[in-house]
Design a protein around this motif. Structure first.
Motif, short mmCIF file in Angstrom:
data_model
loop_
_atom_site.label_atom_id
_atom_site.label_comp_id
_atom_site.label_asym_id
_atom_site.label_seq_id
_atom_site.Cartn_x
_atom_site.Cartn_y
_atom_site.Cartn_z
N GLY A 183 -30.60 -19.57 40.26
CA GLY A 183 -30.24 -19.24 38.90
C GLY A 183 -31.45 -18.87 38.07
O GLY A 183 -31.42 -17.94 37.25
N MET A 184 -32.55 -19.59 38.30
CA MET A 184 -33.79 -19.32 37.57
C MET A 184 -34.32 -17.92 37.88
O MET A 184 -34.68 -17.17 36.95
CB MET A 184 -34.84 -20.36 37.96
N TYR A 185 -34.32 -17.54 39.16
CA TYR A 185 -34.86 -16.22 39.50
C TYR A 185 -33.96 -15.10 38.99
O TYR A 185 -34.45 -14.03 38.64
CB TYR A 185 -35.08 -16.11 41.01
N GLY A 186 -32.65 -15.34 38.96
CA GLY A 186 -31.77 -14.36 38.35
C GLY A 186 -32.10 -14.16 36.88
O GLY A 186 -32.12 -13.03 36.37
N MET A 187 -32.38 -15.27 36.19
CA MET A 187 -32.77 -15.18 34.78
C MET A 187 -34.10 -14.44 34.64
O MET A 187 -34.27 -13.58 33.76
CB MET A 187 -32.89 -16.57 34.18
N PHE A 188 -35.06 -14.76 35.52
CA PHE A 188 -36.36 -14.08 35.48
C PHE A 188 -36.21 -12.58 35.68
O PHE A 188 -36.95 -11.78 35.08
CB PHE A 188 -37.30 -14.65 36.55
N ALA A 189 -35.24 -12.18 36.52
CA ALA A 189 -35.01 -10.74 36.74
C ALA A 189 -34.58 -10.08 35.44
O ALA A 189 -35.06 -8.99 35.09
CB ALA A 189 -33.95 -10.54 37.83
N GLY A 190 -33.67 -10.71 34.72
CA GLY A 190 -33.22 -10.16 33.45
C GLY A 190 -34.34 -10.10 32.43
O GLY A 190 -34.46 -9.14 31.66
N ILE A 191 -35.18 -11.14 32.42
CA ILE A 191 -36.32 -11.17 31.49
C ILE A 191 -37.29 -10.03 31.80
O ILE A 191 -37.78 -9.35 30.89
CB ILE A 191 -37.03 -12.53 31.57
N VAL A 203 -43.08 -2.10 20.02
CA VAL A 203 -42.43 -3.41 19.98
C VAL A 203 -43.31 -4.39 20.74
O VAL A 203 -43.51 -4.23 21.94
CB VAL A 203 -41.02 -3.37 20.62
N ARG A 204 -43.85 -5.35 20.03
CA ARG A 204 -44.73 -6.32 20.67
C ARG A 204 -43.91 -7.28 21.54
O ARG A 204 -42.88 -7.81 21.08
CB ARG A 204 -45.49 -7.14 19.62
N PRO A 205 -44.36 -7.51 22.79
CA PRO A 205 -43.67 -8.53 23.61
C PRO A 205 -43.56 -9.86 22.89
O PRO A 205 -42.55 -10.56 23.01
CB PRO A 205 -44.55 -8.62 24.86
N GLY A 206 -44.59 -10.19 22.11
CA GLY A 206 -44.56 -11.45 21.38
C GLY A 206 -43.48 -11.51 20.31
O GLY A 206 -43.01 -12.60 19.95
N ASP A 207 -43.08 -10.35 19.80
CA ASP A 207 -41.99 -10.32 18.81
C ASP A 207 -40.62 -10.40 19.50
O ASP A 207 -39.67 -10.96 18.96
CB ASP A 207 -42.06 -9.04 17.98
N LEU A 208 -40.54 -9.80 20.70
CA LEU A 208 -39.28 -9.84 21.44
C LEU A 208 -39.02 -11.22 22.03
O LEU A 208 -37.86 -11.65 22.12
CB LEU A 208 -39.30 -8.79 22.56
N ALA A 209 -40.08 -11.92 22.41
CA ALA A 209 -39.93 -13.18 23.15
C ALA A 209 -39.03 -14.21 22.47
O ALA A 209 -38.11 -14.74 23.10
CB ALA A 209 -41.31 -13.78 23.43
N PRO A 210 -39.23 -14.54 21.19
CA PRO A 210 -38.34 -15.55 20.59
C PRO A 210 -36.90 -15.08 20.48
O PRO A 210 -35.97 -15.90 20.58
CB PRO A 210 -38.96 -15.79 19.21
N LEU A 211 -36.71 -13.78 20.28
CA LEU A 211 -35.35 -13.24 20.22
C LEU A 211 -34.67 -13.37 21.58
O LEU A 211 -33.50 -13.79 21.69
CB LEU A 211 -35.37 -11.78 19.79
N LEU A 212 -35.41 -13.02 22.62
CA LEU A 212 -34.87 -13.09 23.98
C LEU A 212 -34.60 -14.54 24.38
O LEU A 212 -33.56 -14.86 24.96
CB LEU A 212 -35.85 -12.43 24.96
N GLY A 213 -35.55 -15.40 24.05
CA GLY A 213 -35.39 -16.81 24.40
C GLY A 213 -34.17 -17.44 23.74
O GLY A 213 -33.40 -18.15 24.39
N SER A 214 -33.99 -17.18 22.46
CA SER A 214 -32.85 -17.77 21.75
C SER A 214 -31.53 -17.18 22.24
O SER A 214 -30.51 -17.88 22.32
CB SER A 214 -33.00 -17.58 20.24
N TRP A 215 -31.53 -15.89 22.59
CA TRP A 215 -30.32 -15.25 23.11
C TRP A 215 -29.91 -15.85 24.45
O TRP A 215 -28.74 -16.19 24.68
CB TRP A 215 -30.53 -13.75 23.24
N LEU A 216 -30.89 -16.02 25.33
CA LEU A 216 -30.60 -16.61 26.64
C LEU A 216 -30.11 -18.05 26.49
O LEU A 216 -29.22 -18.49 27.23
CB LEU A 216 -31.84 -16.56 27.54
N THR A 217 -30.69 -18.78 25.55
CA THR A 217 -30.25 -20.15 25.31
C THR A 217 -28.79 -20.17 24.85
O THR A 217 -27.99 -20.99 25.31
CB THR A 217 -31.13 -20.82 24.25
N ALA A 218 -28.44 -19.25 23.96
CA ALA A 218 -27.06 -19.17 23.48
C ALA A 218 -26.11 -18.81 24.62
O ALA A 218 -25.00 -19.38 24.73
CB ALA A 218 -26.95 -18.14 22.36
N MET A 219 -26.53 -17.88 25.48
CA MET A 219 -25.67 -17.45 26.58
C MET A 219 -25.56 -18.50 27.69
O MET A 219 -24.63 -18.46 28.51
CB MET A 219 -26.20 -16.14 27.18
N ALA A 220 -26.48 -19.45 27.71
CA ALA A 220 -26.45 -20.49 28.75
C ALA A 220 -25.18 -21.33 28.66
O ALA A 220 -24.78 -21.98 29.63
CB ALA A 220 -27.68 -21.38 28.65
#
Length: 296
Positions: A183-191, A203-220
């Motif tokens: 499951g972790m590697y599947g998530m890493f693939a999406g990231i 678009v700075r990766p650092g700006d995308l990171a918190p958005l991506l992290g919170s979205w993945l947490t919500a989808m979990a």
């Protein structure tokens, strides 16, 4: 005046075979908790810092195993376990194997140990070395095999990381370990795909990171729903975005990747399974039916 008595708590001795990064972290956790520790490593120099911290260092595997009943193995792979313990007397020992393996190999190793008169536990470590011995890090180890062995040493095993027993089938620790890692590697693939899309843009990766992290947490949260649907057999319960809608929507993801010059190789295998499930007439379902397509 009566004599003052001092209560002491017995600390079970531990024998540890293997002092790589993980083995060393385990060793330090047991030493810090006051457990007498005997260690062995193929490269003897790795044991020197632990000797300075109070560990007894055995010159051979046989010498180490003879030093105690509880023997924990943290070597490179299953073949290393076979080689290290070849010809070593295991009768009456309690063998805990923390080497990452497959369910089948874990079951075979359990039979191998039991044929030599040892009780056996297989373990799957859900942590990296810095998490060991740090309770707040949330590290834990799956254990399966002898329930009696686990109950007897539960407190000892819980010193480096939380101890979770998942069944008498010796293969279940490895099965849980690999399921979570998959499951972790599947998530890493999406990231990886998500970051690839914004490379070369303003678009700075650092700006995308918190958005991506919170979205993945919500989808979990979908993990629990998937489990409920698999257990009930009703793949349409609680559906928010059905399969037909998601198959139609994938074209936007694929076109965006093409525009951005990004390979879709991480996404297309899953999309193909979605299309296959849809072709079976399951458009009103959730994505859960994909699980059944993976079973061969």
């Amino acid at each position: 005046m009566g004599e003052k008595t001092v209560e002491t708590s017995f600390k079970a001795p531990v024998v540890l075979l293997g002092l790589g990064a993980m083995g060393t972290a385990l060793a330090r956790a047991w030493l810090a908790a006051g457990h007498p520790l005997t260690v062995w490593n193929r490269t003897a120099a790795r044991a020197e810092p632990l000797a300075a911290e109070g560990a007894a260092v055995a010159a051979t595997v046989a010498e180490a195993v003879a030093a105690g009943r509880l023997v924990v193995v943290c070597l490179l792979d299953d073949d290393s376990v076979e080689q290290a313990l070849d010809g070593v007397e295991l009768a009456g020992k309690d063998l805990v194997n923390l080497v990452t393996s497959t369910p089948g190999r874990a079951r075979a190793r359990a039979a191998w140990a039991e044929a030599r008169g040892a009780r056996y536990l297989d373990g799957g470590i859900m942590a990296v070395p810095p998490m060991i011995g740090a309770p707040a890090a949330g590290a834990y180890v799956f254990y399966s095999g002898s329930g009696e062995l686990f109950e007897e040493y539960r407190e000892v095993l819980a010193v480096p990381a939380g101890a979770r027993y998942v069944g008498a089938d010796a293969g279940y620790a490895a099965l849980h370990d690999v399921a979570l890692l998959s499951g972790m590697y599947g998530m890493f693939a999406g990231i990886a795909h998500a970051f690839a899309l914004v490379r070369g843009e303003a678009v700075r990766p650092g700006d995308l990171a918190p958005l991506l992290g919170s979205w993945l947490t919500a989808m979990a949260g979908s993990v629990e729903r998937t489990a409920e649907q698999l257990e009930s057999g009703d793949y349409m319960g609680g559906v928010v975005s059905n399969l037909a809608m998601q198959v139609a929507g994938k074209e936007t993801l694929l076109r965006t990747a093409e525009e951005q010059g990004v390979s879709v190789e991480l996404l297309t295998p899953y999309f193909r399974l979605m299309e296959h499930r849809l072709a079976l007439g399951s458009g009103a379902e959730d994505l859960t039916g994909v699980v059944d397509l993976l079973r061969r």
